[in-house]
Design a protein around this motif. Structure first.
Motif, mmCIF file in Angstrom:
data_model
loop_
_atom_site.group_PDB
_atom_site.id
_atom_site.type_symbol
_atom_site.label_atom_id
_atom_site.label_comp_id
_atom_site.label_asym_id
_atom_site.label_seq_id
_atom_site.Cartn_x
_atom_site.Cartn_y
_atom_site.Cartn_z
ATOM 1 N N ALA A 10 44.257 75.354 66.881
ATOM 2 C CA ALA A 10 45.281 76.380 67.148
ATOM 3 C C ALA A 10 45.221 76.972 68.542
ATOM 4 O O ALA A 10 46.148 77.667 68.954
ATOM 5 C CB ALA A 10 45.158 77.491 66.114
ATOM 6 N N GLY A 11 44.129 76.754 69.303
ATOM 7 C CA GLY A 11 44.020 77.293 70.659
ATOM 8 C C GLY A 11 44.123 78.814 70.662
ATOM 9 O O GLY A 11 43.582 79.496 69.777
ATOM 10 N N VAL A 44 43.066 77.575 62.720
ATOM 11 C CA VAL A 44 41.644 77.250 62.880
ATOM 12 C C VAL A 44 41.405 76.776 64.313
ATOM 13 O O VAL A 44 42.159 75.950 64.834
ATOM 14 C CB VAL A 44 41.222 76.122 61.893
ATOM 15 C CG1 VAL A 44 39.722 75.819 62.028
ATOM 16 C CG2 VAL A 44 41.563 76.495 60.461
ATOM 17 N N GLU A 45 40.358 77.294 64.945
ATOM 18 C CA GLU A 45 40.044 76.894 66.324
ATOM 19 C C GLU A 45 38.521 76.900 66.511
ATOM 20 O O GLU A 45 37.836 77.811 66.067
ATOM 21 C CB GLU A 45 40.720 77.852 67.312
ATOM 22 C CG GLU A 45 40.291 77.740 68.751
ATOM 23 C CD GLU A 45 40.522 76.354 69.382
ATOM 24 O OE1 GLU A 45 41.593 75.772 69.194
ATOM 25 O OE2 GLU A 45 39.589 75.873 70.055
ATOM 26 N N GLU A 62 52.362 86.905 58.948
ATOM 27 C CA GLU A 62 50.931 87.262 59.020
ATOM 28 C C GLU A 62 50.151 86.049 59.510
ATOM 29 O O GLU A 62 50.480 84.917 59.163
ATOM 30 C CB GLU A 62 50.405 87.611 57.630
ATOM 31 C CG GLU A 62 51.038 88.850 57.045
ATOM 32 C CD GLU A 62 50.734 88.956 55.555
ATOM 33 O OE1 GLU A 62 49.706 88.412 55.079
ATOM 34 O OE2 GLU A 62 51.560 89.572 54.861
ATOM 35 N N VAL A 63 49.091 86.320 60.280
ATOM 36 C CA VAL A 63 48.266 85.214 60.788
ATOM 37 C C VAL A 63 46.799 85.496 60.462
ATOM 38 O O VAL A 63 46.264 86.543 60.822
ATOM 39 C CB VAL A 63 48.413 85.039 62.316
ATOM 40 C CG1 VAL A 63 47.594 83.845 62.799
ATOM 41 C CG2 VAL A 63 49.880 84.875 62.719
ATOM 42 N N GLU A 64 46.172 84.537 59.752
ATOM 43 C CA GLU A 64 44.724 84.607 59.517
ATOM 44 C C GLU A 64 44.100 83.591 60.471
ATOM 45 O O GLU A 64 44.547 82.435 60.519
ATOM 46 C CB GLU A 64 44.449 84.220 58.061
ATOM 47 C CG GLU A 64 42.987 84.087 57.722
ATOM 48 C CD GLU A 64 42.761 83.314 56.411
ATOM 49 O OE1 GLU A 64 41.705 83.517 55.813
ATOM 50 O OE2 GLU A 64 43.617 82.491 56.030
ATOM 51 N N PHE A 65 43.101 84.022 61.247
ATOM 52 C CA PHE A 65 42.543 83.123 62.274
ATOM 53 C C PHE A 65 41.070 82.848 61.942
ATOM 54 O O PHE A 65 40.279 83.784 61.804
ATOM 55 C CB PHE A 65 42.676 83.803 63.646
ATOM 56 C CG PHE A 65 42.547 82.861 64.824
ATOM 57 C CD1 PHE A 65 42.624 81.480 64.673
ATOM 58 C CD2 PHE A 65 42.357 83.364 66.104
ATOM 59 C CE1 PHE A 65 42.528 80.632 65.766
ATOM 60 C CE2 PHE A 65 42.255 82.526 67.205
ATOM 61 C CZ PHE A 65 42.340 81.151 67.028
ATOM 62 N N SER A 74 49.784 70.149 63.479
ATOM 63 C CA SER A 74 48.534 69.691 64.080
ATOM 64 C C SER A 74 48.720 69.362 65.570
ATOM 65 O O SER A 74 49.110 68.242 65.906
ATOM 66 C CB SER A 74 48.010 68.453 63.333
ATOM 67 O OG SER A 74 46.851 67.955 63.981
ATOM 68 N N PRO A 75 48.451 70.343 66.472
ATOM 69 C CA PRO A 75 48.473 70.022 67.910
ATOM 70 C C PRO A 75 47.168 69.321 68.279
ATOM 71 O O PRO A 75 46.317 69.854 68.972
ATOM 72 C CB PRO A 75 48.587 71.398 68.583
ATOM 73 C CG PRO A 75 48.612 72.415 67.467
ATOM 74 C CD PRO A 75 48.095 71.742 66.243
#
Ligand SMILES: C[S@@+](CC[C@H](N)C(=O)[O-])C[C@H]1O[C@@H](n2cnc3c(N)ncnc32)[C@H](O)[C@@H]1O
Length: 335
Positions: free
Chosen positions: A194-195, A214-215, A238-241, A261-262
């Motif tokens: 995810a960078g 995920v990063e 919402e964003v869970e990192f 998927s980058p």
């Protein structure tokens, strides 16, 4: 470039709001239209109740004098030299350039030209290649403040980056916008690799979704958390990192409506990401033009092996090197 129609008494406040979002097109002139004002914007700002019109408002005369770096350098460089000029990026207040060996003696002219075209620049950096598992680029500052940290505005969000420590590609702006438009409210989305969260921010800005990102690079994770804070008030979703290795973390996660998927170059995450996709997978990879069919066939074969019927479309996203493209496989899982 479109324009938005606003009642004239709200024009000033909306202009300020659009400027803060990085969506106001200062190169063009607003126009009165009865009791309304047409404000030039870079793209549809997605503000409820605002009418967006497909109108190219005229450029401001003072900005028409020098529009491109090539225009500025035409006064100094020969036609032959101009042919070696490479595309550059502006990330926040940093210009990132590649300079061909043939133009080594023209570095000062290029710096002068960039400053003329983009008077707001604070840093100009030369770029080498991306390397290592975190795909961080090599940069050297050739003019201005000695830093590679900046805040970039794109698609209505602010993205803090440190080019010396994390991957960031401003040229993927259109791709992020495309995906944000495909997503529907209510989706659950997984973004491995995810960078600093550009995809997550652009999507969550527009749609009421739940994203898990995920990063592995700790610096990118730290900046991603800062970016969530920076954009907190403008996000609908919402964003869970999660900080960690996607190959260890994904197997522990449930399936999601959509996986984006980058993928880092040279990494094969196809079966990993496909196993987590309930309905859609957008899988980025680098593919030679002669191998597009093979790439598509590999994805269809993966689907078949896991008992799923998939529709696969390959979209060329950008040139990477001669005959090789960065592509996105849009996979629709039907059953
Ligand atoms: C091509 S970059 C894309 C970053 C970001 N999505 C963007 O578009 O700016 C790939 C990212 O994957 C991260 N990465 C590499 N290996 C990883 C792994 N095993 N697990 C999680 N992230 C990883 C890198 O640090 C990098 O930020």
């Amino acid at each position: 470039m479109p324009a938005v129609r606003v009642p004239k008494e709200r024009a000033e406040s909306l202009k300020e709001r659009l400027k803060k979002l990085g969506l106001y097109d200062g190169k063009r002139r607003p126009r009165r239209d009865g009791d309304s004002v047409l404000l030039p914007v870079i793209e549809d700002p997605g503000i409820e109740g605002l009418e967006v019109l497909p109108i190219d408002l005229p450029l401001r005369p003072e900005r028409q004098i020098y529009v491109t770096l090539e225009d500025v350098l035409r006064e100094k460089l020969s036609e032959e030299e101009l042919r070696h000029l490479m595309r550059y990026d502006v990330i926040g207040d940093i210009a990132v350039v590649r300079i061909a060996p043939e133009l080594e003696h023209r570095v000062e002219d290029i710096i002068g030209g960039l400053r003329k075209v983009h008077p707001f620049l604070k840093v100009i950096a030369r770029k080498g290649f991306h390397s290592g598992p975190f795909r961080v680029g090599e940069y050297s500052v050739i003019w201005g403040e000695n830093r590679l940290e900046t805040v970039h505005r794109e698609n209505g969000v602010e993205i803090k980056v440190d080019l010396g420590r994390v991957f960031f590609n401003p040229r993927m702006k259109g791709e992020r916008y495309r995906l944000a438009r495909l997503v529907r409210d209510g989706e659950k989305i997984l973004i491995p690799f995810a960078g600093v969260l550009p995809y997550a921010l652009v999507i969550a800005r527009r749609k009421r979704v739940k994203i898990t990102a995920v990063e592995l690079n700790e610096e990118a994770y730290r900046l991603g958390l800062e970016n969530l804070e920076l954009n907190r008030k403008r996000l609908r979703g919402e964003v869970e990192f999660i900080h960690g290795d996607a190959f260890r973390i994904l197997p522990e996660l449930p399936t999601y409506d959509r996986v984006i998927s980058p993928t880092p170059r040279g990494v094969d995450a196809l079966s990993l990401t496909l196993s987590k996709a309930g309905r859609f997978l957008h899988y980025y990879d680098f593919v030679h033009e002669a191998k597009m069919g093979e790439f598509r066939g590999r994805i269809i074969e993966h689907c078949r092996k896991t008992g799923r019927d998939c529709d696969v479309r390959i979209k060329k996203v950008s040139d990477f090197k001669p005959h090789t493209f960065k592509v996105c496989a849009d996979v629709h899982i039907k059953g």
